[in-house]
Design a protein around this motif. Structure first.
Motif, mmCIF file in Angstrom:
data_model
loop_
_atom_site.group_PDB
_atom_site.id
_atom_site.type_symbol
_atom_site.label_atom_id
_atom_site.label_comp_id
_atom_site.label_asym_id
_atom_site.label_seq_id
_atom_site.Cartn_x
_atom_site.Cartn_y
_atom_site.Cartn_z
ATOM 1 N N UNK B 67 -2.721 -20.816 14.326
ATOM 2 C CA UNK B 67 -3.700 -20.165 13.467
ATOM 3 C C UNK B 67 -3.893 -18.700 13.845
ATOM 4 N N UNK B 68 -4.650 -17.988 13.022
ATOM 5 C CA UNK B 68 -4.784 -16.539 13.190
ATOM 6 C C UNK B 68 -6.223 -16.148 13.534
ATOM 7 N N UNK B 218 -12.089 -23.607 12.083
ATOM 8 C CA UNK B 218 -10.728 -24.141 11.957
ATOM 9 C C UNK B 218 -10.355 -24.471 10.514
ATOM 10 N N UNK B 220 -8.380 -24.536 7.304
ATOM 11 C CA UNK B 220 -6.926 -24.383 7.175
ATOM 12 C C UNK B 220 -6.581 -23.035 6.547
ATOM 13 N N UNK B 221 -5.542 -22.416 7.052
ATOM 14 C CA UNK B 221 -5.057 -21.175 6.441
ATOM 15 C C UNK B 221 -3.694 -21.454 5.843
ATOM 16 N N UNK B 223 0.096 -21.257 5.299
ATOM 17 C CA UNK B 223 1.226 -20.941 6.165
ATOM 18 C C UNK B 223 2.188 -20.061 5.370
#
Ligand code: SF4
Ligand code: SF4
Lengths: 313, 249
Positions: B67-68, B218, B220-221, B223
């Motif tokens: 993750x970023x 957290x 979700x991002x 991808x």
């Protein structure tokens, strides 16, 4: 993938040997040698020598060469096992042919033995290709083109050796040389398609799939599990020379295909002595195919590298 | 026998909780300690205290950053053989040394018949097999087959060495073929997953995902899909393009 020199030597040398055995057997089939046993032996002996050198070198690559006989047992599921069985079986008709010529035995079995030897040679090379092509973990290998090229490369190097040895005895007849030209052209076309295919496939698996953490974002290595490369990284993560791949591909095409093609055509139509030109063609093809084989390994990427920083594989 | 046995009802394996693994390497060292004297003995090392140490280990603990920015997190990630149900690492073996046990699904290498051809390690997408250069045979996780059935050990010690060693309890051992087992129930409630499912080897081991962070970071991002670089304009490329054109005519 790490290019092990023993495996490069094995696949190239035994490939050339099986190719030569194949053309020799085909020649016998069509009655080309018409009873000239010395000429036949002059081809059979180097063919068997190359095959044997190759097989011995592949055995040296094993951790336990003394157990090599066990590799014959799992032919139901394993291409490596099938290759072993095919390789050993091919010795039978090939050495029987040799005995017939050596002892001048009068027999009608020669054409039948030649068929068996030609088929055995083909099947063995096909199995070699399938060892690699059956591995789904390596997308550069998991292709029908791979066994096809192994066969084409064996046919090419075998045809050049055939022409070279033939020219020691007499001028190679045109149709034999044309067969050689066709083999080289086919190998080149298959290899060019192969390179295009692998260049167009960047891989369908990602580090996110490998770790199952994709829902949380991109996955990047932070701390490695070991300070220096382990077996998996050394064997599967070989990268040296990948950046020279383009240059080496050109070298391989020039040496393995274009130069031999030109030399064979010159040998055919120039009217100059054939032997030196065919010797040069064979030498050039040998080096070219070794470069090609090195690239076949060096360019291949393994799915396990997703755990070691590869984003895709 | 290298051909796979009929699927077993017992599927022994590990469940690894990525939420609580702290990456301490206790499982890896404990594995090495047990197995260098057990079924897989020896697990040879080369230059272990020098500049270029290497050696055969059956368990490796990675640490990844996932993750970023603010939603980024560190995930410690132990990786060993997943005792797949349909793995090619077994079927490619020419000698029958690599095999899957019919009774409990454990994948093993017979050190007395392995010829050290390394083909099985090429067939494993998980990088779970390591070759032992001194012993000349392939090494891999045995699920501590010499502990779990070992009646000379106290009952509570009949689990894999890694499970026994883990100080946080991030590793569990059990029968994943039995939906009523502790491990199966835990997998069901926590949303356990298997690695590289898409590949199709059907791993038995399961991983439990990190729990959502309490600060809610957290989410979700997306991808990003890596851009596929365009072909350059070199002579070789033109040659390939030409061959392609000629061939597709
Ligand atoms: S994780 Fe690798 S070594 Fe283990 S069973 Fe699966 S494919 Fe085979
Ligand atoms: S290294 Fe051993 S176990 Fe692996 S495929 Fe070769 S013979 Fe089988």
């Amino acid at each position: 993938m790490h290019p092990a020199y023993s495996v490069i030597l094995f696949t190239t040398a035994s490939g050339a040997g099986y190719g030569l055995l194949f053309w020799l057997s085909l020649g016998i089939q069509i009655g080309y040698f018409a009873g000239d046993r010395w000429q036949s032996l002059a081809m059979l002996v180097p063919a068997l020598a190359l095959i044997t050198i190759g097989l011995l070198s592949s055995m040296l690559h094993l951790g336990h060469p003394e157990r090599a006989h066990r590799a014959m047992s799992q032919w139901r599921s394993s291409w490596l096992s099938r290759e072993g069985v095919a390789a050993l079986s091919t010795y039978v008709p090939a050495s029987l042919m040799g005995m017939i010529w050596l002892l001048e035995i009068d027999t009608n079995f020669l054409p039948a033995l030649a068929i068996l030897a030609a088929a055995g040679a083909m099947i063995t090379v096909y199995c070699t290709g399938m060892i690699y092509a059956s591995l789904r973990t390596i997308r550069h290998w998991n292709l029908g083109l791979v066994p096809l090229f192994y066969i084409a490369a064996a046919a090419t190097t075998g045809a050049l050796l055939f022409l070279l040895i033939q020219s020691i005895f007499a001028r190679a007849p045109d149709w034999v040389a044309v067969t050689g030209v066709a083999a080289i052209a086919m190998a080149m076309i298959v290899k060019l398609i192969y390179w295009r295919t692998i260049d167009g496939n960047k891989g369908q698996y990602t580090a996110e799939m490998a770790t199952g953490l994709g829902a949380l974002g991109t996955v990047r290595p932070l701390d490695p599990p070991h300070t220096m490369p382990n077996f998996v990284m050394r064997e599967m993560g070989y990268k040296v020379g990948r950046k020279h791949a383009r240059k080496l591909r050109r070298v391989a095409v020039a040496l393995a295909f274009i130069l031999p093609l030109a030399m064979v055509l010159l040998a055919l139509y120039s009217g100059w002595p054939q032997l030196p030109m065919l010797a040069l063609a064979t030498l050039s093809a040998a080096i070219g195919i070794v470069v090609e084989r090195w690239l076949f390994f060096a360019e291949a990427e393994h799915v396990a590298m997703l755990y070691y920083g590869a984003a895709r594989a | 026998m290298t051909s796979l046995p009929a699927p077993s009802t017992r599927k022994l394996g590990l469940v690894i909780d990525l939420d609580i693994c702290v990456g301490c390497q206790a499982c890896a060292t404990s594995c090495k300690e047990w197995n260098t004297g057990g079924y897989s003995a020896p697990l040879s090392d080369h230059d272990p205290y020098g500049a270029d140490p290497s050696g055969a280990w059956l368990n490796r603990v990675h640490s990844y950053e996932v993750g970023e920015g603010a939603s980024g997190q560190t995930v410690h990630f132990p990786r060993s053989c997943l005792h797949c149900e349909e793995p090619d690492c077994v079927t490619v073996c020419p000698t029958g040394a690599s095999f899957k046990r019919a009774e409990d699904g454990i994948v093993l290498v017979n050190p007395d018949t392995c010829i050290g051809c390394k083909l099985c390690s090429w067939a494993c997408p998980y990088g779970a097999r390591e070759y032992d250069h001194d012993d000349g045979v392939m090494k891999k996780c045995t699920l501590c087959v010499d502990r779990i059935y070992n009646e000379t050990l106290a009952e509570e010690d009949r689990v894999p060495a890694c499970v026994k060693a883990c100080p946080t309890g991030a590793r569990a051992f059990g029968d994943l073929g039995d939906p009523k087992s502790e491990v199966s129930k835990n997998v069901a409630t926590r949303g356990g997953f298997s690695l590289l499912e898409e590949f199709g080897y059907k791993p038995v081991n399961r991983y439990l995902p990190p729990r959502p962070r309490r600060d809610g970071h957290s989410a979700p991002v997306n991808v990003p899909v890596e851009a596929i670089p365009a072909a350059d304009n070199s002579v070789a490329e033109k040659l390939f393009a030409w061959a392609d054109r000629v061939l597709s005519r």
